[in-house]
Write an enzyme that holds these catalytic residues in place. Sequence first.
Site, PDB file in Angstrom:
ATOM      1  N   ASP A  65      -2.637  -2.543   0.003  1.00 40.23           N
ATOM      2  CA  ASP A  65      -1.216  -2.772  -0.574  1.00 40.23           C
ATOM      3  C   ASP A  65      -0.497  -3.821  -0.113  1.00 40.23           C
ATOM      4  O   ASP A  65      -0.452  -4.205   1.083  1.00 40.23           O
ATOM      5  CB  ASP A  65      -0.382  -1.408   0.083  1.00 40.23           C
ATOM      6  CG  ASP A  65       1.059  -1.353  -0.104  1.00 40.23           C
ATOM      7  OD1 ASP A  65       1.638  -2.272  -0.978  1.00 40.23           O
ATOM      8  OD2 ASP A  65       1.713  -0.518   0.152  1.00 40.23           O
ATOM      9  N   ASN A  92      -4.104 -11.094  -8.108  1.00 36.12           N
ATOM     10  CA  ASN A  92      -3.692 -10.540  -9.456  1.00 36.12           C
ATOM     11  C   ASN A  92      -2.578  -9.407  -9.578  1.00 36.12           C
ATOM     12  O   ASN A  92      -2.041  -9.136 -10.478  1.00 36.12           O
ATOM     13  CB  ASN A  92      -5.035 -10.079 -10.268  1.00 36.12           C
ATOM     14  CG  ASN A  92      -4.690  -9.176 -11.429  1.00 36.12           C
ATOM     15  OD1 ASN A  92      -4.538  -9.750 -12.403  1.00 36.12           O
ATOM     16  ND2 ASN A  92      -4.781  -7.826 -11.494  1.00 36.12           N
ATOM     17  N   TYR A 165      11.516 -10.487 -13.438  1.00 40.37           N
ATOM     18  CA  TYR A 165       9.998 -11.015 -13.371  1.00 40.37           C
ATOM     19  C   TYR A 165       9.914 -12.444 -13.539  1.00 40.37           C
ATOM     20  O   TYR A 165       9.091 -12.986 -12.980  1.00 40.37           O
ATOM     21  CB  TYR A 165       9.304 -10.039 -14.651  1.00 40.37           C
ATOM     22  CG  TYR A 165       8.088 -10.386 -14.841  1.00 40.37           C
ATOM     23  CD1 TYR A 165       6.765 -10.049 -14.038  1.00 40.37           C
ATOM     24  CD2 TYR A 165       7.746 -11.213 -16.042  1.00 40.37           C
ATOM     25  CE1 TYR A 165       5.565 -10.467 -14.218  1.00 40.37           C
ATOM     26  CE2 TYR A 165       6.388 -11.712 -16.139  1.00 40.37           C
ATOM     27  CZ  TYR A 165       5.469 -11.039 -15.492  1.00 40.37           C
ATOM     28  OH  TYR A 165       3.931 -11.509 -15.624  1.00 40.37           O
ATOM     29  N   LYS A 169       7.565 -15.232 -11.240  1.00 36.80           N
ATOM     30  CA  LYS A 169       6.352 -16.156 -11.473  1.00 36.80           C
ATOM     31  C   LYS A 169       6.927 -17.632 -11.328  1.00 36.80           C
ATOM     32  O   LYS A 169       5.744 -18.356 -11.058  1.00 36.80           O
ATOM     33  CB  LYS A 169       6.041 -15.895 -13.032  1.00 36.80           C
ATOM     34  CG  LYS A 169       5.345 -14.448 -13.236  1.00 36.80           C
ATOM     35  CD  LYS A 169       4.358 -14.262 -12.020  1.00 36.80           C
ATOM     36  CE  LYS A 169       3.751 -13.034 -12.357  1.00 36.80           C
ATOM     37  NZ  LYS A 169       2.515 -12.558 -11.776  1.00 36.80           N
ATOM     38  N   THR A 200      -2.375  -4.389 -22.081  1.00 33.11           N
ATOM     39  CA  THR A 200      -2.765  -3.535 -21.079  1.00 33.11           C
ATOM     40  C   THR A 200      -1.509  -2.590 -20.884  1.00 33.11           C
ATOM     41  O   THR A 200      -0.605  -2.852 -21.555  1.00 33.11           O
ATOM     42  CB  THR A 200      -2.901  -4.454 -19.700  1.00 33.11           C
ATOM     43  OG1 THR A 200      -1.684  -4.674 -19.263  1.00 33.11           O
ATOM     44  CG2 THR A 200      -3.990  -5.425 -20.008  1.00 33.11           C
TER      45      THR A 200
END
Length: 242
Positions: A65, A92, A165, A169, A200
């Site tokens: 985790d 990842n 988000y 990044k 995905t």
Amino acid sequence: MERVNDNEKTALVTGANKGIGLAIAQGLGAIGFTVAVGARDDARREAAVERLRAAGVDAFGVALDVTSDDSAAAAAAAVERTAGRLDVLVNNAGISGRTDGGAQDPTTLDLDVVRTVLETNVFGVVRVTNAMLPLLSRAASPRIVNMSSNMGSLTLRTGPVMAAYAPSKSMLNSVTAQYARRLADTHVIVNAACPGYVATDFTGFDGTRTPEQGAAIAIRLATLPDDGPRGGFFDDEGAIPW
């Protein structure tokens, strides 16, 4: 489990139970790496390990985790017991965070969403990387690949408005550059990768690229020669503007 042969290289891929992470694990396994599948969910992790083994990959599961210091430390201990060192770390694991109406509007942003996204996408990378660095330092040609996104490019500003988000990044890219500076005089090569818009569950299977296509840049950066680039941000086409 038996100790990995000293001549074999071992790679840990976080969030490797599905999507791009599983494809990266598959790709590294296909070129001879022993792959440690890092994932939180026990059942999904073991299912991924079985799937990789069925495809001929030497794989083992590691409970991980990325939001937990204790879990990262335990994962490092597990990798050490099995392999003795780590040759490649692919960070990842990542989350997009809750979206309201399909976006993260900066003018109405719930700061708890930002905190949650940063905890996994940035703090998790630092946590896992620092836990694994002692094992990476034992390898002859250690590589760290941080899975980023061109949505984090302040130049390109791609994709929808995602005010949790995308900045996560951007920060991951900056952290990657700081690691590369700090490790400049070591064998550890650190880079960030953008897999592109991959179909995905992360994208609602709306992407235009397969997980295998998305994994290709990570595999390339994981297997760079010793004189390869450091502290960069790359996709299949080459360097991405910051």
